[in-house]
Design a protein around this motif. Structure first.
Motif, PDB file in Angstrom:
ATOM      1  N   ALA A   1     -58.331 -55.523   5.167  1.00  0.00           N
ATOM      2  CA  ALA A   1     -58.481 -54.155   4.674  1.00  0.00           C
ATOM      3  C   ALA A   1     -57.355 -53.788   3.710  1.00  0.00           C
ATOM      4  CB  ALA A   1     -58.497 -53.181   5.853  1.00  0.00           C
ATOM      5  N   GLU A   2     -56.151 -54.221   4.014  1.00  0.00           N
ATOM      6  CA  GLU A   2     -55.024 -53.929   3.129  1.00  0.00           C
ATOM      7  C   GLU A   2     -55.205 -54.608   1.772  1.00  0.00           C
ATOM      8  OE1 GLU A   2     -50.138 -54.485   3.080  1.00  0.00           O
ATOM      9  OE2 GLU A   2     -51.328 -55.011   4.848  1.00  0.00           O
ATOM     10  N   GLN A   3     -55.646 -55.885   1.783  1.00  0.00           N
ATOM     11  CA  GLN A   3     -55.879 -56.589   0.523  1.00  0.00           C
ATOM     12  C   GLN A   3     -56.999 -55.937  -0.281  1.00  0.00           C
ATOM     13  OE1 GLN A   3     -56.580 -60.627   1.750  1.00  0.00           O
ATOM     14  NE2 GLN A   3     -54.409 -61.109   1.960  1.00  0.00           N
ATOM     15  N   GLU A   4     -58.057 -55.509   0.385  1.00  0.00           N
ATOM     16  CA  GLU A   4     -59.161 -54.870  -0.306  1.00  0.00           C
ATOM     17  C   GLU A   4     -58.717 -53.542  -0.929  1.00  0.00           C
ATOM     18  OE1 GLU A   4     -62.960 -54.212  -1.796  1.00  0.00           O
ATOM     19  OE2 GLU A   4     -61.944 -55.999  -1.054  1.00  0.00           O
ATOM     20  N   ALA A   5     -57.882 -52.802  -0.203  1.00  0.00           N
ATOM     21  CA  ALA A   5     -57.379 -51.539  -0.748  1.00  0.00           C
ATOM     22  C   ALA A   5     -56.534 -51.783  -1.992  1.00  0.00           C
ATOM     23  CB  ALA A   5     -56.559 -50.806   0.316  1.00  0.00           C
ATOM     24  N   ALA A   6     -55.709 -52.848  -1.962  1.00  0.00           N
ATOM     25  CA  ALA A   6     -54.898 -53.163  -3.140  1.00  0.00           C
ATOM     26  C   ALA A   6     -55.775 -53.556  -4.325  1.00  0.00           C
ATOM     27  CB  ALA A   6     -53.919 -54.288  -2.802  1.00  0.00           C
ATOM     28  N   ARG A   7     -56.853 -54.324  -4.052  1.00  0.00           N
ATOM     29  CA  ARG A   7     -57.744 -54.728  -5.129  1.00  0.00           C
ATOM     30  C   ARG A   7     -58.451 -53.519  -5.742  1.00  0.00           C
ATOM     31  NH1 ARG A   7     -62.765 -55.425  -6.246  1.00  0.00           N
ATOM     32  NH2 ARG A   7     -63.420 -54.615  -4.216  1.00  0.00           N
ATOM     33  N   GLN A   8     -58.921 -52.613  -4.886  1.00  0.00           N
ATOM     34  CA  GLN A   8     -59.590 -51.421  -5.383  1.00  0.00           C
ATOM     35  C   GLN A   8     -58.646 -50.541  -6.199  1.00  0.00           C
ATOM     36  OE1 GLN A   8     -61.329 -49.481  -1.993  1.00  0.00           O
ATOM     37  NE2 GLN A   8     -62.908 -51.050  -1.685  1.00  0.00           N
ATOM     38  N   ALA A   9     -57.382 -50.457  -5.765  1.00  0.00           N
ATOM     39  CA  ALA A   9     -56.409 -49.656  -6.516  1.00  0.00           C
ATOM     40  C   ALA A   9     -56.169 -50.255  -7.899  1.00  0.00           C
ATOM     41  CB  ALA A   9     -55.089 -49.571  -5.736  1.00  0.00           C
ATOM     42  N   ALA A  10     -56.071 -51.621  -7.961  1.00  0.00           N
ATOM     43  CA  ALA A  10     -55.881 -52.266  -9.263  1.00  0.00           C
ATOM     44  C   ALA A  10     -57.090 -52.045 -10.158  1.00  0.00           C
ATOM     45  CB  ALA A  10     -55.621 -53.757  -9.060  1.00  0.00           C
ATOM     46  N   ALA A  11     -58.309 -52.150  -9.577  1.00  0.00           N
ATOM     47  CA  ALA A  11     -59.519 -51.928 -10.367  1.00  0.00           C
ATOM     48  C   ALA A  11     -59.577 -50.491 -10.868  1.00  0.00           C
ATOM     49  CB  ALA A  11     -60.752 -52.244  -9.516  1.00  0.00           C
ATOM     50  N   ALA A  12     -59.147 -49.553 -10.040  1.00  0.00           N
ATOM     51  CA  ALA A  12     -59.153 -48.143 -10.466  1.00  0.00           C
ATOM     52  C   ALA A  12     -58.186 -47.919 -11.620  1.00  0.00           C
ATOM     53  CB  ALA A  12     -58.779 -47.247  -9.280  1.00  0.00           C
ATOM     54  N   ARG A  13     -57.006 -48.584 -11.548  1.00  0.00           N
ATOM     55  CA  ARG A  13     -56.057 -48.441 -12.654  1.00  0.00           C
ATOM     56  C   ARG A  13     -56.616 -49.021 -13.941  1.00  0.00           C
ATOM     57  NH1 ARG A  13     -52.349 -49.844  -8.501  1.00  0.00           N
ATOM     58  NH2 ARG A  13     -52.415 -52.020  -9.158  1.00  0.00           N
ATOM     59  N   GLU A  14     -57.270 -50.193 -13.845  1.00  0.00           N
ATOM     60  CA  GLU A  14     -57.862 -50.796 -15.037  1.00  0.00           C
ATOM     61  C   GLU A  14     -58.971 -49.912 -15.605  1.00  0.00           C
ATOM     62  OE1 GLU A  14     -59.164 -54.661 -13.967  1.00  0.00           O
ATOM     63  OE2 GLU A  14     -57.137 -55.475 -13.698  1.00  0.00           O
ATOM     64  N   GLU A  15     -59.788 -49.342 -14.736  1.00  0.00           N
ATOM     65  CA  GLU A  15     -60.870 -48.478 -15.203  1.00  0.00           C
ATOM     66  C   GLU A  15     -60.318 -47.226 -15.876  1.00  0.00           C
ATOM     67  OE1 GLU A  15     -64.556 -47.036 -16.105  1.00  0.00           O
ATOM     68  OE2 GLU A  15     -63.931 -49.031 -15.457  1.00  0.00           O
ATOM     69  N   ALA A  16     -59.225 -46.683 -15.300  1.00  0.00           N
ATOM     70  CA  ALA A  16     -58.616 -45.490 -15.910  1.00  0.00           C
ATOM     71  C   ALA A  16     -58.069 -45.813 -17.291  1.00  0.00           C
ATOM     72  CB  ALA A  16     -57.503 -44.959 -15.001  1.00  0.00           C
TER      73      ALA A  16
END
Length: 295
Positions: A118-133
């Motif tokens: 879950a922690e790794q998935e949260a980090a991946r989603q945060a990185a994807a959100a930054r890239e999308e922004a």
């Protein structure tokens, strides 16, 4: 005169002593045997006592040595109550030890793995959100600039007809003639005029004048077509040439090429056989193109 008689009371102890007195006499041989036996018994008791003291002292010394080796020696003499020989086996019975842990210290392995995932998935989603922004910000900036770019393209499309003057053709001919004169001075043959070279050179001169940009044509080799063994291009601009006469500006352009080693070498290259000239006047001044080809 007769002495008076005395009367004295005799105690029981005295009477008993009187009765035992005959028995106090012990024969000498028996006395010697008694003394010898008593001396032997005392000797045995004495030897046993010394031996016991030595054993106790040796045990105490060994115990003190063992305590000193373990760093547990005390400041005063300690005599262990139990001495165990070094060769004896010491057997300890199994003991049950109960350890109590709080619920917060206990975590099942599956739960730990799930938490890590879950922690790794949260980090991946945060990185994807930054890239999308970042991508969204880039798209917004592009949309904000799009109207200006479209306006610029429209202006560039209209510029050749509205802001570019191609002259009467005298400038193009004058430039070609001056180039051949320069070659003749160096003992080289004259360059023939080619319609394709003229067309490509003129089109590029008008493009530079419309965009007010001095740069080489990246596609001139493909635009002139096949059949050429060599090809080269010279370009020039005079930002203050709008106020100059036609003859003055063309002479200035050819002289500028002569004074540049690279452009001079192009004009005097013996491999070239034909030439095309382009000339256009824009808001940034006059632009000229010399397109050379060899067959």
């Amino acid at each position: 005169m007769a002495e008076p008689s005395s009367h004295r009371t005799v105690s029981r102890v005295e009477r008993l002593a009187q009765r035992l007195q005959p028995y106090e006499q012990v024969a000498a041989p028996l006395q010697r045997r008694y003394r010898a036996g008593l001396a032997g018994a005392l000797a045995v008791v004495l030897v046993a006592g010394v031996s016991a003291a030595a054993v106790v002292d040796d045990g105490a010394s060994s115990a003190r040595a063992d305590l000193a080796a373990l760093g547990l020696e005390t400041g005063h003499g300690v005599t262990p109550g139990i001495t165990v020989p070094g060769s004896a086996d010491l057997v300890l019975e199994p003991m049950d030890v109960d350890v109590e842990l709080s619920k917060g210290d206990i975590q099942d392995i599956p739960d730990a793995v799930a938490a890590l995932v879950a922690e790794q998935e949260a980090a991946r989603q945060a990185a994807a959100a930054r890239e999308e922004a970042a991508a969204a910000a880039s798209r917004s900036a592009s949309r904000a600039q799009a109207p200006a770019a479209e306006t610029s393209e429209e202006a560039e499309g209209d510029a050749p007809a509205a802001a570019v003057s191609v002259g009467q053709g005298g400038e193009r001919g004058a430039i070609g003639a001056m180039v051949n004169d320069f070659r003749a001075q160096q003992g080289l043959h004259a360059l023939g005029n080619d319609a394709t070279l003229d067309q490509v050179a003129q089109g590029w001169a008008e493009w530079m004048a419309a965009n007010q940009t001095l740069q080489h044509n990246p596609s001139y080799r493909s635009q002139i077509g096949g059949g050429w063994s060599a090809a080269g291009e010279n370009i020039v601009r005079n930002t203050g040439g709008a106020s100059m006469s036609s003859s003055a500006i063309t002479s200035w352009m050819v002289d500028w090429w002569k004074n540049s080693s690279v452009h001079r070498a192009n004009m005097l290259n013996s491999k070239y056989t034909h030439v095309g000239v382009g000339y256009a006047m824009g808001a940034g001044g006059p632009y000229a193109v010399l397109l050379l080809g060899g067959r």
